[in-house]
Design a protein around this motif. Structure first.
Motif, mmCIF file in Angstrom:
data_model
loop_
_atom_site.group_PDB
_atom_site.id
_atom_site.type_symbol
_atom_site.label_atom_id
_atom_site.label_comp_id
_atom_site.label_asym_id
_atom_site.label_seq_id
_atom_site.Cartn_x
_atom_site.Cartn_y
_atom_site.Cartn_z
ATOM 1 N N MET A 1 36.673 -40.001 46.321
ATOM 2 C CA MET A 1 36.224 -38.991 47.120
ATOM 3 C C MET A 1 35.578 -39.669 48.410
ATOM 4 N N THR A 2 35.668 -39.362 49.610
ATOM 5 C CA THR A 2 35.063 -39.937 50.794
ATOM 6 C C THR A 2 33.800 -39.089 50.909
ATOM 7 N N PRO A 3 32.912 -39.571 52.034
ATOM 8 C CA PRO A 3 31.929 -38.538 52.250
ATOM 9 C C PRO A 3 32.311 -37.425 52.989
ATOM 10 N N PHE A 4 33.252 -37.418 53.901
ATOM 11 C CA PHE A 4 33.596 -36.193 54.546
ATOM 12 C C PHE A 4 34.412 -35.181 53.306
ATOM 13 N N GLY A 5 35.147 -35.911 52.287
ATOM 14 C CA GLY A 5 35.709 -34.913 51.419
ATOM 15 C C GLY A 5 34.495 -34.251 50.438
ATOM 16 N N GLU A 6 33.271 -35.149 50.371
ATOM 17 C CA GLU A 6 32.354 -34.796 49.294
ATOM 18 C C GLU A 6 31.635 -33.301 50.266
ATOM 19 N N ARG A 7 31.215 -33.721 51.536
ATOM 20 C CA ARG A 7 30.595 -32.718 52.276
ATOM 21 C C ARG A 7 31.391 -31.313 52.512
ATOM 22 N N LEU A 8 32.835 -31.643 52.575
ATOM 23 C CA LEU A 8 33.762 -30.400 52.778
ATOM 24 C C LEU A 8 33.617 -29.650 51.295
ATOM 25 N N ARG A 9 33.947 -30.082 50.253
ATOM 26 C CA ARG A 9 33.747 -29.503 49.064
ATOM 27 C C ARG A 9 32.705 -28.689 48.983
ATOM 28 N N ALA A 10 31.430 -29.482 49.154
ATOM 29 C CA ALA A 10 30.107 -28.731 48.943
ATOM 30 C C ALA A 10 29.988 -27.667 49.804
ATOM 31 N N LEU A 11 30.544 -27.530 51.109
ATOM 32 C CA LEU A 11 30.595 -26.632 52.000
ATOM 33 C C LEU A 11 31.323 -25.309 51.534
ATOM 34 N N ARG A 12 32.486 -25.623 50.963
ATOM 35 C CA ARG A 12 33.176 -24.823 50.270
ATOM 36 C C ARG A 12 32.733 -24.008 49.053
ATOM 37 N N ALA A 13 31.980 -24.718 48.249
ATOM 38 C CA ALA A 13 31.303 -24.408 47.132
ATOM 39 C C ALA A 13 30.083 -23.491 47.359
ATOM 40 N N ASP A 14 29.300 -23.723 48.455
ATOM 41 C CA ASP A 14 28.103 -23.124 48.978
ATOM 42 C C ASP A 14 28.425 -21.635 49.321
ATOM 43 N N ARG A 15 29.620 -21.561 50.023
ATOM 44 C CA ARG A 15 29.999 -20.478 50.745
ATOM 45 C C ARG A 15 31.072 -19.616 49.464
ATOM 46 N N GLY A 16 31.494 -20.350 48.447
ATOM 47 C CA GLY A 16 32.441 -19.583 47.684
ATOM 48 C C GLY A 16 33.595 -19.516 48.174
ATOM 49 N N VAL A 17 34.441 -20.390 48.769
ATOM 50 C CA VAL A 17 35.625 -20.314 49.290
ATOM 51 C C VAL A 17 36.580 -21.190 48.701
ATOM 52 N N THR A 18 37.810 -20.721 48.366
ATOM 53 C CA THR A 18 38.709 -21.373 47.582
ATOM 54 C C THR A 18 39.557 -22.359 48.717
ATOM 55 N N GLN A 19 40.222 -23.355 48.288
ATOM 56 C CA GLN A 19 40.941 -24.299 49.296
ATOM 57 C C GLN A 19 41.978 -23.419 49.737
ATOM 58 N N LYS A 20 42.573 -22.735 48.837
ATOM 59 C CA LYS A 20 43.839 -22.108 49.440
ATOM 60 C C LYS A 20 43.427 -21.108 50.508
ATOM 61 N N ASP A 21 42.203 -20.320 50.669
ATOM 62 C CA ASP A 21 41.627 -19.425 51.599
ATOM 63 C C ASP A 21 41.310 -20.046 52.881
ATOM 64 N N MET A 22 40.488 -21.173 52.734
ATOM 65 C CA MET A 22 40.129 -22.027 53.804
ATOM 66 C C MET A 22 41.446 -22.709 54.517
ATOM 67 N N ALA A 23 42.329 -23.180 53.693
ATOM 68 C CA ALA A 23 43.402 -23.820 54.384
ATOM 69 C C ALA A 23 44.377 -22.868 55.075
ATOM 70 N N ALA A 24 44.487 -21.539 54.725
ATOM 71 C CA ALA A 24 45.070 -20.755 55.324
ATOM 72 C C ALA A 24 44.380 -20.245 56.682
ATOM 73 N N ALA A 25 43.106 -20.296 56.471
ATOM 74 C CA ALA A 25 42.367 -19.981 57.748
ATOM 75 C C ALA A 25 42.422 -20.675 58.747
ATOM 76 N N ILE A 26 42.345 -22.050 58.568
ATOM 77 C CA ILE A 26 42.242 -23.430 59.540
ATOM 78 C C ILE A 26 43.721 -23.822 59.763
ATOM 79 N N GLY A 27 44.635 -23.450 59.147
ATOM 80 C CA GLY A 27 46.177 -23.543 59.624
ATOM 81 C C GLY A 27 46.404 -24.915 59.027
ATOM 82 N N ILE A 28 46.315 -25.170 57.765
ATOM 83 C CA ILE A 28 46.841 -26.504 57.120
ATOM 84 C C ILE A 28 47.140 -26.177 55.418
ATOM 85 N N SER A 29 47.573 -26.795 54.843
ATOM 86 C CA SER A 29 48.231 -26.537 53.655
ATOM 87 C C SER A 29 47.096 -26.774 52.574
#
Length: 122
Positions: A1-29
């Motif tokens: 895991m990279t520092p960016f990946g670690e922070r991104l995962r923490a942001l998602r966890a803090d806000r209760g967001v799934t990868q699927k939902d976030m990805a769809a919202a920002i236009g990536i898979s």
């Protein structure tokens, strides 16, 4: 895991967001988002960083920190020491050959030491 990946995962966890939902919202898979989090992809583009900052409504220093983490998150680093001193080449090779043997505390200590040395150059 990279520092960016670690922070991104923490942001998602803090806000209760799934990868699927976030990805769809920002236009990536979701697969690409997972690869970013796990360090299997290079640093994201500036445009994607801005989408992530907007998605999480991150402002000021936190936005700058996320962008800095992205810049420091290339999982496959290449160093060209041609033209540098033998000591620089030795350091680069020593680190490349042994980084996986160092624990987190040692990595942080070495990073702090290098940052301090760079700070003295300013």
């Amino acid at each position: 895991m990279t520092p960016f990946g670690e922070r991104l995962r923490a942001l998602r966890a803090d806000r209760g967001v799934t990868q699927k939902d976030m990805a769809a919202a920002i236009g990536i898979s979701a697969a690409y988002l997972s690869a970013l989090e796990h360090g299997r992809r290079g640093a994201p583009t500036w445009t994607l960083i801005q989408k992530i900052i907007g998605y999480f409504n991150i402002i000021w220093d936190d936005a700058e920190e996320l962008a800095r983490l992205a810049e420091a998150s290339h999982p496959r680093v290449k160093l060209d020491t041609s033209g540098l001193s033998p000591a620089a080449t030795e350091l680069a090779n020593l680190l490349a050959e042994n980084i996986e043997k160092l624990d987190e505390a040692e990595l942080r200590r070495i990073t702090a030491s290098i940052r301090a040395a760079l700070g003295r150059l300013k």
